[in-house]
Enzyme design. Sequence first.
Site, PDB file in Angstrom:
ATOM      1  N   GLU A 267       0.938  -1.181  -0.018  1.00 29.22           N
ATOM      2  CA  GLU A 267       0.061  -0.005  -0.028  1.00 29.22           C
ATOM      3  C   GLU A 267       0.917   1.025   0.206  1.00 29.22           C
ATOM      4  O   GLU A 267       1.957   1.347   0.886  1.00 29.22           O
ATOM      5  CB  GLU A 267      -0.956   0.253   1.309  1.00 29.22           C
ATOM      6  N   GLU A 321     -13.631   4.520  -0.252  1.00 29.88           N
ATOM      7  CA  GLU A 321     -14.568   3.612   0.850  1.00 29.88           C
ATOM      8  C   GLU A 321     -15.153   4.434   1.817  1.00 29.88           C
ATOM      9  O   GLU A 321     -14.623   4.796   2.985  1.00 29.88           O
ATOM     10  CB  GLU A 321     -13.526   2.725   1.326  1.00 29.88           C
ATOM     11  N   LYS A 324     -15.544   3.635   5.728  1.00 29.02           N
ATOM     12  CA  LYS A 324     -14.383   3.419   6.681  1.00 29.02           C
ATOM     13  C   LYS A 324     -14.538   4.536   7.528  1.00 29.02           C
ATOM     14  O   LYS A 324     -14.788   5.575   7.493  1.00 29.02           O
ATOM     15  CB  LYS A 324     -13.162   3.745   5.700  1.00 29.02           C
TER      16      LYS A 324
END
Length: 473
Positions: A267, A321, A324
């Site tokens: 990531e 997202e 989240k």
Amino acid sequence: MAPQKLSSFFLIFLVLLQSLSSADSQAFIGVNYGQIADNLPPPAETVKLIQSTSIQKVRLYGADPAIIKALANTGIGIVIGASNGDIPALAADPNFAGQWVNNNILAYYPASKIIVVNVGNEVVTSGDQNLIPKLLPAMQNVQNALNAASLGGRIKVSTVHAMSILSQSDPPSSGLFSPVFGDSLKALLQFHKENGSPLMINPYPFFAYQSDPRPETLAFCLFQPNAGRVDSGNGIKYMNMFDAQVDAVRSALNAWGFKEIQIVVAETGWPYKGDPNEVGPSMDNAKAYNGNLINHLRSMVGTPLMPGISVDTYIFALYDEDLKPGPGSERSFGLFKPDLSTTYDAGLSKNSQTPTAPVTPAPATPTTPVTPVTPAPKPTGSATWCLPKPGIPDSELQSNLDYACSMGIDCSPIQEGGPCFEPNTVASHAAYAMNVIYQTAGRNPWNCDFSETASLTSTNPSYNGCTYPGGNL
């Protein structure tokens, strides 16, 4: 074989070799496909989107059957994940691990090109003392299940770590794993060594900038022209935070005797917006970081400790997202919107060049100005070159030179013996290198910014045997 036929054979062979090389040229660029959201498009539409880009690998946090099926027969590499909650059962029961492999891999492979199984996410740094000892047995049972299916050499087993797995990372040559994780981490690394699997790590220059929000740190984090940072341990000058963070992990592996283990960036990314009290999130910064990161990977320049290669890098993230938790930035990393449009152009389309967004520099310290290489008026013709503005100090030009040559361009013409080595001045060498960056990065006005130290000219600066590449706006 007759000479003419032999020549034709080799020509065809070279063409095939070149086409195969081109197909694999972006294999190091991946993306994270998170699903903590209630507004994502169907997997089939997402796969078409990915196929329109230079993304060659996708990392899932789980093993969603719909997504894995949608990726079948695309050639896109897939990283799937076993959740942290699966670890106790995977560790305790080899039969459960075998069933997990059957359900999540064998049911789709090889049509779906699964390449890595991540067992857990940031487990070692979680502090969960019940879970951490179970991680290695879980990985071993998954590996054994893959071996039993004759897939042990094709699909790797790993786990993902936060950068906090290091106790020391600055300077990069001093990188060390935290002794807190001690024997557990060494056992995991031994597993990687024995099975040829990568160490997967999450470096985020964004968080480094948040802890040191100076303008010069921002430029260093965004791959923008900066003075660089010299590693006091080996004298290497680093021109960006990404290389520094990855090399800190490389140093830590080397220090523990695991030089053969490869690193994968699981990531990395930059949010395009955040809460009002957050430092760093912005559309310009996100575009600069991800665009310049992609450009850096494509250059194949590598890092100072791993030159000439680009580590597999999974950008965070494909979509926002929206469910989240946490600060606003956590929900604002998406490269694309749910309607499949781009959040900003990071240079991922198959035929695009990566743009470099300008960064507001720190005020320059006044020094004696150098004689300008050539006047740089506003261009009026179609052919344009990028040159330093008049009166830019040598210190800033040296930073531009270091930055340009660190981005993988060919700086041999300005090295001793090269056609553009003379005059042997910082101003002349920087002018050549800055122009090459401009010509290769897209020939857009923002490619000739260099923290407001450069401008475009329609006057060809080539001289004697030194030819400056030129092109059209």
